[in-house]
Design an enzyme around this catalytic site. Structure first.
Site, PDB file in Angstrom:
ATOM      1  N   LYS A 112       0.826  -1.214   0.000  1.00  0.00           N
ATOM      2  CA  LYS A 112       0.000   0.000   0.000  1.00  0.00           C
ATOM      3  C   LYS A 112       0.860   1.264   0.000  1.00  0.00           C
ATOM      4  CE  LYS A 112      -4.338  -1.866   1.495  1.00  0.00           C
ATOM      5  NZ  LYS A 112      -5.563  -1.772   2.247  1.00  0.00           N
ATOM      6  N   LYS A 196      -5.030 -10.748  -5.426  1.00  0.00           N
ATOM      7  CA  LYS A 196      -6.161 -11.011  -4.538  1.00  0.00           C
ATOM      8  C   LYS A 196      -7.325 -10.075  -4.875  1.00  0.00           C
ATOM      9  CE  LYS A 196      -6.207  -8.521  -0.371  1.00  0.00           C
ATOM     10  NZ  LYS A 196      -7.277  -8.329   0.592  1.00  0.00           N
ATOM     11  N   LYS A 199     -11.067  -4.587  -2.536  1.00  0.00           N
ATOM     12  CA  LYS A 199     -11.991  -3.453  -2.696  1.00  0.00           C
ATOM     13  C   LYS A 199     -11.315  -2.287  -3.400  1.00  0.00           C
ATOM     14  CE  LYS A 199     -13.771  -4.015   1.877  1.00  0.00           C
ATOM     15  NZ  LYS A 199     -12.670  -3.659   2.765  1.00  0.00           N
TER      16      LYS A 199
END
Ligand code: AQP
Length: 329
Positions: A112, A196, A199
């Protein structure tokens, strides 16, 4: 006494099939065997900027999806993280015993952080807050998808370190165990089965949202990335086909490899669409019912908070005492 379970989901983006098969479905299945606490982790959500109006509505949507997915508010406590101040308070105490190197090694942080120009401290602290969520209730079992295993390992390390520093020979915190679902622990993106399902991924055909209309989800599955083979080879499924098979099997446990052997990809995808639709239709119907009455949802969250608050307050008291912090007598 039943063992305690804790788990949470961030109220960000649209909850997807990975969140359901990796977490929610598992929660619903195990809830009656444990004293369960399921949390909408809004403090985690704000580790990345969230539009305040949208966040407020996502918190309610997530709570409604918990119930629609089979979490019974009378059996399990459904809570919002920021509603119980102990989560943030304990996170600070745990931060003070956590070496920064442990946090910098976390895969999710590295992935991230790479995508952001300036990395907020909250993103680094994310797993400490997660440890606080779990240790606040001394939960023994944490049902999560595979992507959270590393954070769980860190929670165990933090608990052990805290126990050895401040426990004076006893375990102040229960060291929790991870509980992965047997099927569906890692659902991959439909557009890229090496990533994966997430969202925050941007591809329009990446994830199946739990609230996707039937024609939308059909379209996404029919366009899912596969490979150049014409039909399903159960001895050597490519990642796209394997992912679709995992989805079908996690949605319908009666599905076997033999059932899909030699199916042409178009037919196989239709087979997957049917399983996913059958799984999501009752969830969507229940979601509509739950959201018809906003007062009902408020009541569920109020009741959940009232049930768990005494546990949280007791943990904060004992942790502060163990550290020598001030507590009014
Ligand atoms: N693809 C997945 N397969 C199986 N389980 C999954 N989970 C998430 N993605 C998959 C599980 O869902 C729970 C809640 O996750 P979260 O919302 O707290 O955060 P996350 O793991 O970071 O989920 P996302 O969807 O990938 O969100 P973003 O994109 O915001 O980071 C967890 O139990 C998780 O294991």
């Amino acid at each position: 006494m039943k063992a305690r379970v804790f788990s949470g989901i961030q109220p960000t983006g649209q909850l997807h099939l990975g969140n359901y098969l990796g977490a929610l479905k598992n929660w619903a299945e195990i809830q009656s065997h444990y004293e369960s606490i399921f949390c909408i982790v809004d403090l985690h959500a704000v580790t990345a900027y969230q539009n305040p109006v949208e966040l407020r509505s996502k918190i309610r949507e997530t709570a409604a999806l918990f119930i629609a997915s089979g979490i019974h508010p009378k059996e399990s406590s459904i809570i919002v993280q920021s509603d119980i101040s102990g989560h943030a308070e304990l996170a600070w105490m745990l931060t003070c015993v956590t070496p920064v190197g442990w946090l910098q090694r976390m895969t999710q942080f590295k992935v991230k952080a790479e995508k952001q120009e300036t990395v907020g401290d909250g993103l680094l602290q994310y797993p400490v807050l997660m440890a606080a969520d779990i240790l606040l209730y001394n939960a023994g079992i944490v049902p999560v998808g595979e992507d959270q295993s590393q954070h769980l390992e860190l929670t165990r390390d933090i608990a052990q370190r805290f126990n050895s520093l401040y426990g004076a020979g006893r375990d102040l915190f229960v060291v929790p165990a991870t509980h992965l679902p047997l099927v569906g622990a890692r659902i991959m993106g439909l557009d890229d089965p090496t990533q994966k399902m997430s969202k925050s991924a941007i591809g329009a055909h990446h994830a199946i949202a739990l609230l996707d209309a039937p024609d939308v989800l059909r379209n996404k599955i029919m366009r899912a990335t596969t490979d150049s083979h014409p039909a399903v080879d159960i001895e050597a499924m490519g990642p796209g086909i394997q992912n679709l098979f995992n989805i079908a099997q996690a949605c319908d446990e009666t599905v076997t490899k033999e059932q899909v052997a030699f199916m042409r990809y178009g037919d196989f995808k239709k087979f997957v669409v049917e399983r996913v639709m059958a799984r999501l239709a009752p969830i969507q119907a229940k979601y509509r019912e739950v959201t018809e009455d906003p007062a009902y949802l408020d009541g569920v969250l109020r009741e959940g908070a009232a049930r768990v608050r005494p546990i949280a307050e007791e943990t904060i008291r004992t942790t502060k005492r163990a550290m020598g912090l001030y507590t009014a007598e």
